[in-house]
Scaffold this active site. Structure first.
Site, short mmCIF file in Angstrom:
data_model
loop_
_atom_site.label_atom_id
_atom_site.label_comp_id
_atom_site.label_asym_id
_atom_site.label_seq_id
_atom_site.Cartn_x
_atom_site.Cartn_y
_atom_site.Cartn_z
N ASP A 1 -4.24 4.89 -5.97
CA ASP A 1 -2.72 4.36 -5.52
C ASP A 1 -1.98 4.39 -6.84
OD1 ASP A 1 -1.48 2.39 -2.86
OD2 ASP A 1 -0.40 2.65 -4.78
N ASN A 7 -2.93 -1.50 6.32
CA ASN A 7 -1.32 -1.74 7.01
C ASN A 7 -1.28 -1.15 8.17
OD1 ASN A 7 -1.06 -3.99 4.98
ND2 ASN A 7 -0.27 -2.38 3.84
N GLY A 59 4.29 -3.47 7.03
CA GLY A 59 4.66 -2.78 5.77
C GLY A 59 4.05 -1.19 5.80
N SER A 67 3.85 2.15 5.05
CA SER A 67 5.06 3.00 4.60
C SER A 67 4.46 4.44 4.71
CB SER A 67 5.38 2.84 3.21
OG SER A 67 4.25 2.69 2.40
N HIS A 93 -4.70 4.77 5.76
CA HIS A 93 -5.26 4.90 4.69
C HIS A 93 -5.84 3.47 4.54
CE1 HIS A 93 -1.04 4.18 4.51
NE2 HIS A 93 -1.07 3.19 3.67
N HIS A 124 -6.66 0.71 1.97
CA HIS A 124 -6.39 0.25 0.54
C HIS A 124 -8.03 -0.47 0.06
CE1 HIS A 124 -2.06 0.13 0.26
NE2 HIS A 124 -2.23 0.24 1.48
P1 AMP Z 1 1.21 1.12 2.77
O1 AMP Z 1 2.49 0.42 2.33
O2 AMP Z 1 0.18 0.14 3.47
O3 AMP Z 1 1.43 2.46 3.86
O4 AMP Z 1 0.79 2.03 1.67
C1 AMP Z 1 0.98 3.16 1.13
C2 AMP Z 1 0.49 3.18 -0.22
O5 AMP Z 1 0.71 4.53 -0.79
C3 AMP Z 1 1.27 2.42 -1.31
O6 AMP Z 1 0.62 1.37 -1.81
C4 AMP Z 1 1.93 3.18 -2.32
O7 AMP Z 1 1.95 2.66 -3.62
C5 AMP Z 1 0.67 4.51 -1.99
N1 AMP Z 1 1.57 5.67 -2.48
C6 AMP Z 1 2.71 6.50 -2.45
N2 AMP Z 1 2.65 7.73 -2.56
C7 AMP Z 1 1.70 8.00 -3.45
C8 AMP Z 1 1.09 8.97 -4.17
N3 AMP Z 1 1.77 10.20 -4.31
N4 AMP Z 1 -0.21 8.87 -4.68
C9 AMP Z 1 -0.91 7.91 -4.51
N5 AMP Z 1 -0.57 6.81 -3.59
C10 AMP Z 1 0.80 6.72 -3.32
#
Ligand code: AMP
Length: 112
Positions: free
Chosen positions: A29, A85, A91, A93, A98, A100
């Site tokens: 991440d 998530n 949240g 995003s 994915h 975590h």
């Molecule tokens: P979520 O908020 O559960 O959708 O998690 C999305 C995750 O993607 C967040 O923890 C971000 O820090 C991570 N993230 C966003 N862009 C990138 C990227 N280019 N490479 C690695 N992680 C990313």
């Protein structure tokens, strides 16, 4: 489709890949919330864990097995957390499933 994680799968967007299977990818991440914070995704685009489980339960299992492999590789023997998530209230995003994988320290519960 304009999807950040599909871009990482296509190697159009850089990422630190730590594990790869035929249909899965795991990378660190960008904004880690724990000493180990890896994202584990299906290479094919599925928005959520539920969507993938509905479409292809075996594939959903493959992604979970990849998450477990990452936890083992990262040495998270004393425990770790898997979080997917799902939707706005949680949240989410990036609309590409994915998991975590979080570990390397004692993790608060319940989360904030
Ligand atoms: P979520 O908020 O559960 O959708 O998690 C999305 C995750 O993607 C967040 O923890 C971000 O820090 C991570 N993230 C966003 N862009 C990138 C990227 N280019 N490479 C690695 N992680 C990313």
């Amino acid at each position: 489709m304009d999807c950040l994680f599909c871009g990482i799968v296509a190697r159009e967007i850089p990422a630190t890949v730590v594990h790869e299977g035929p249909r899965t990818l795991a990378f660190r991440d960008l904004n880690p919330q724990a000493p180990t914070h890896v994202l584990v995704i299906p290479k094919d685009h599925h928005a959520t864990a539920a969507a993938l489980a509905d479409a292809d339960p075996a594939y959903a299992g493959e992604v979970l097995a990849a998450a477990a492999a990452v936890a083992r590789m990262e040495g998270l023997d004393s425990g770790y957390r898997l979080v997917a998530n799902t939707g706005d209230d949680a949240g989410q995003s990036v609309s590409h499933l994915h998991w975590h994988v979080l570990g390397g320290r004692v993790l608060d519960w319940p989360p904030g």
